[in-house]
Design an enzyme around this catalytic site. Structure first.
Site, PDB file in Angstrom:
ATOM      1  N   TYR A 109      -4.271   4.180   6.103  1.00 20.97           N
ATOM      2  CA  TYR A 109      -4.780   3.379   7.189  1.00 20.97           C
ATOM      3  C   TYR A 109      -5.999   4.232   7.869  1.00 20.97           C
ATOM      4  O   TYR A 109      -7.301   3.443   7.906  1.00 20.97           O
ATOM      5  CB  TYR A 109      -3.914   3.099   8.185  1.00 20.97           C
ATOM      6  N   LYS A 166       0.979  -1.324   0.077  1.00 27.85           N
ATOM      7  CA  LYS A 166       0.038   0.013  -0.138  1.00 27.85           C
ATOM      8  C   LYS A 166       0.961   1.288  -0.039  1.00 27.85           C
ATOM      9  O   LYS A 166       1.935   1.226   0.388  1.00 27.85           O
ATOM     10  CB  LYS A 166      -0.841  -0.104   1.140  1.00 27.85           C
TER      11      LYS A 166
END
Ligand code: NAD
Length: 373
Positions: A225, A140
């Site tokens: 996140y 990510k």
């Protein structure tokens, strides 16, 4: 921006089952039976980029996995190749550099390529891995721009290979419990979410501080996140976003990327979320205020142990190795020749990248960005 599809409970349920390989309990957070380690050969994983995440997290985790093993490496540094070959007993035939990488196509020992490079390099190496006929896991954020994500998805589809994103928390029991509490409205509908992730960054010379390599500052690195947290506890896609840059308190250090960023999502149910990400101050919290109570994870996004509590008391869950759970979960599905659940694939990675870019757009223009279009 096009309408973002829903992170549905069904998709989530399909995914959490895979997470159970090292859990002592017999069911997942939703009460579904847990699968076991797959019989036969473990899938061979090649790590591309031997930086800190590969070295300190993924390689040690691959010593614990049941469905996959560390089979190969791709590195531009010969000294690292020597060190890793010795340490992990990797044959020379399974060691590549960035020029010889495409020859991995001929290596039957390697089933999955895991791209662990600076963000701006994800697209190129995912596409090349797919063209070499390998399944791919990509760290990510999946890429910097949505168009890159689409190219990565298309390349994997064309090669008939699967593409997963390194969303380790989707296989982590405290996170799964927060998803369940929110999505099943255990404390009633969610009214407000606070989802924030930031830390004080060290070396100003690292690629994370260079826009060309990172795509941005803390938003691209850990803010993602916080975006995920708000989405997975509500189980909804945001319909609008507003955002504000924080002050540059260290302008010399933050010449190229933002230092702090705040944003607010509105969700179709009426729930709202507020988030902070920062490279100047530490914060790591996922809190949901619901009609009849609340729940919280803090810490919520790091390597663990995560901790959780609700208005009724503490959350008790097993402590697991996030990376081992994630790679085992993904490889279990691949070994079964099944399709990866949507929430762990490139489609999910692209949803987040679209939102990251919408947050930047909102902060730069000072306008509320409509995400429904
Ligand atoms: P790192 O700086 O420690 O390692 C980067 C690696 O890329 C190094 O081996 C470096 O040699 C190599 N590299 C190749 N070309 C490079 C270039 N032009 N500039 C800089 N490095 C180059 O970074 P990291 O922390 O390992 O992060 C790698 C990826 O993993 C990032 O996408 C990051 O977001 C992701 N990550 C994910 C998690 C997670 O919890 N899922 C945690 C940390 C990092």
């Amino acid at each position: 921006m096009t309408q973002l599809s829903t992170f549905s409970r069904r998709q989530f349920l399909a995914g959490v089952g895979a997470s159970a390989l090292t859990l002592p309990s017999l069911t997942d957070a939703f009460g579904n039976p847990l699968p076991t380690a797959q019989p036969g050969r473990k899938l061979g994983i090649a790590l591309v980029g031997l930086g800190s995440y590969s070295k300190n997290q993924l390689a040690p985790a691959l010593q614990q996995t049941k469905n996959c093993r560390l089979a190969g490496i791709v590195t531009g540094t010969p000294a690292k190749a020597e060190e890793w070959m010795k340490k992990y007993d990797i044959p020379k035939a399974n060691v590549y550099d960035y020029k010889t990488f495409d020859r991995i196509a001929d290596n039957k020992d390697i089933d999955v390529v895991y791209v662990v490079l600076p963000n701006s390099m994800h697209r190129e190496y995912v596409v090349r891995a797919a063209q070499a006929g390998k399944h791919v896991i990509c760290e990510k954020p999946m890429a910097i721009m949505p168009q890159e994500c689409q190219e990565m998805i298309d390349a994997c589809k064309k090669a008939n290979k699967q593409l997963a994103v390194g969303y380790r928390l989707h296989y982590e029991p405290f996170t799964q419990e927060a998803m369940r509490l929110g999505q099943q409205k255990v404390f009633g509908p969610i009214k407000f979410v606070e989802s924030s992730d930031g830390f004080r960054i060290g070396d100003p010379g690292q690629w994370r501080m260079k826009k060309a390599l990172a795509g941005g500052g803390p938003l691209m690195d850990v803010g993602i996140y916080a975006v995920q947290g708000a989405r997975y506890v509500t189980g909804e896609e945001p319909i609008s976003v507003t955002a504000q840059f924080g002050p540059k308190t260290e302008p010399q250090k933050f010449k190229d990327v933002e230092e702090t960023l705040f944003w607010q999502f509105q969700f179709p149910s009426g729930a709202v979320s507020n988030s902070t990400t920062s490279y100047t101050a530490g914060v790591e919290r996922l809190y949901a205020s619901c009609q009849d109570g609340w729940f919280e994870l803090s810490p919520a996004f790091g390597y663990g142990p995560l901790k959780g509590r609700t208005s009724k008391g503490p959350i008790e869950k097993p402590i697991v190795n996030h990376q081992a759970m994630h790679m085992d979960g993904v490889c279990e599905v691949l070994l079964q020749n099944k399709t990866l659940p949507d929430h762990i694939t490139g489609a999910e990675g692209m949803r987040d990248v679209k939102l990251l870019q919408a947050i930047y757009q909102a902060a730069e223009t000072g306008r509320k960005i409509d995400l429904k279009a």
